[in-house]
Design a protein around this motif. Structure first.
Motif, PDB file in Angstrom:
ATOM      1  N   VAL A  19      25.178  58.392  22.973  1.00  0.00           N
ATOM      2  CA  VAL A  19      25.495  58.992  21.535  1.00  0.00           C
ATOM      3  C   VAL A  19      25.601  58.163  20.633  1.00  0.00           C
ATOM      4  O   VAL A  19      26.804  57.183  20.922  1.00  0.00           O
ATOM      5  CB  VAL A  19      26.458  60.129  21.304  1.00  0.00           C
ATOM      6  CG1 VAL A  19      26.857  60.522  20.004  1.00  0.00           C
ATOM      7  CG2 VAL A  19      26.204  61.431  22.214  1.00  0.00           C
ATOM      8  N   ALA A  65      20.909  60.985  19.756  1.00  0.00           N
ATOM      9  CA  ALA A  65      21.413  61.130  20.869  1.00  0.00           C
ATOM     10  C   ALA A  65      20.231  61.193  21.993  1.00  0.00           C
ATOM     11  O   ALA A  65      19.121  61.390  21.675  1.00  0.00           O
ATOM     12  CB  ALA A  65      21.912  62.615  20.943  1.00  0.00           C
ATOM     13  N   ASP A  67      19.305  62.171  25.571  1.00  0.00           N
ATOM     14  CA  ASP A  67      19.985  62.855  26.821  1.00  0.00           C
ATOM     15  C   ASP A  67      19.359  62.796  28.061  1.00  0.00           C
ATOM     16  O   ASP A  67      17.971  62.705  28.030  1.00  0.00           O
ATOM     17  CB  ASP A  67      20.149  64.473  26.303  1.00  0.00           C
ATOM     18  CG  ASP A  67      20.174  65.373  27.526  1.00  0.00           C
ATOM     19  OD1 ASP A  67      21.729  65.281  27.976  1.00  0.00           O
ATOM     20  OD2 ASP A  67      19.427  66.352  27.809  1.00  0.00           O
TER      21      ASP A  67
END
Length: 98
Positions: A19, A65, A67
């Motif tokens: 992040v 972000a 992920d």
């Protein structure tokens, strides 16, 4: 909470999320998400990020972000860490808030 500089937390390892938060020169919250599970969980990941930002009272921020299948608790922890670093308040987190 006011974002003063760019803050980052997390890794690119499996089951984690990287992040990066930075001040939004415009108004509002912008979330850019890349995820290996975006089709299944993209909305839930965005909700976890947004909820954490609201709890920290962050209003003008860009979140980027990446992920790799992180759980909600990991997502929240990474967003919290990145925001605290960006606000230059790393040592001031109120653990009771979370």
């Amino acid at each position: 909470m006011q974002i003063k500089k760019t803050g980052m937390a997390g890794t690119m390892e499996s089951s984690d999320i990287n992040v990066v938060v930075e001040k939004n020169q415009e108004k509002g919250i912008k979330i850019y998400l890349k995820s290996s599970v975006e089709k299944q969980f993209g909305n839930q990941i965005r909700k976890a990020i947004l909820k954490t930002l609201k709890e920290l009272e962050v209003t003008d921020v860009v979140v980027r972000a990446i992920d790799r299948g992180a759980l909600d608790c990991t997502i929240r922890a990474r967003v919290q860490s990145a925001v605290m670093r960006a606000a230059m308040k790393e040592n001031e987190i109120d653990w009771g808030l979370f």
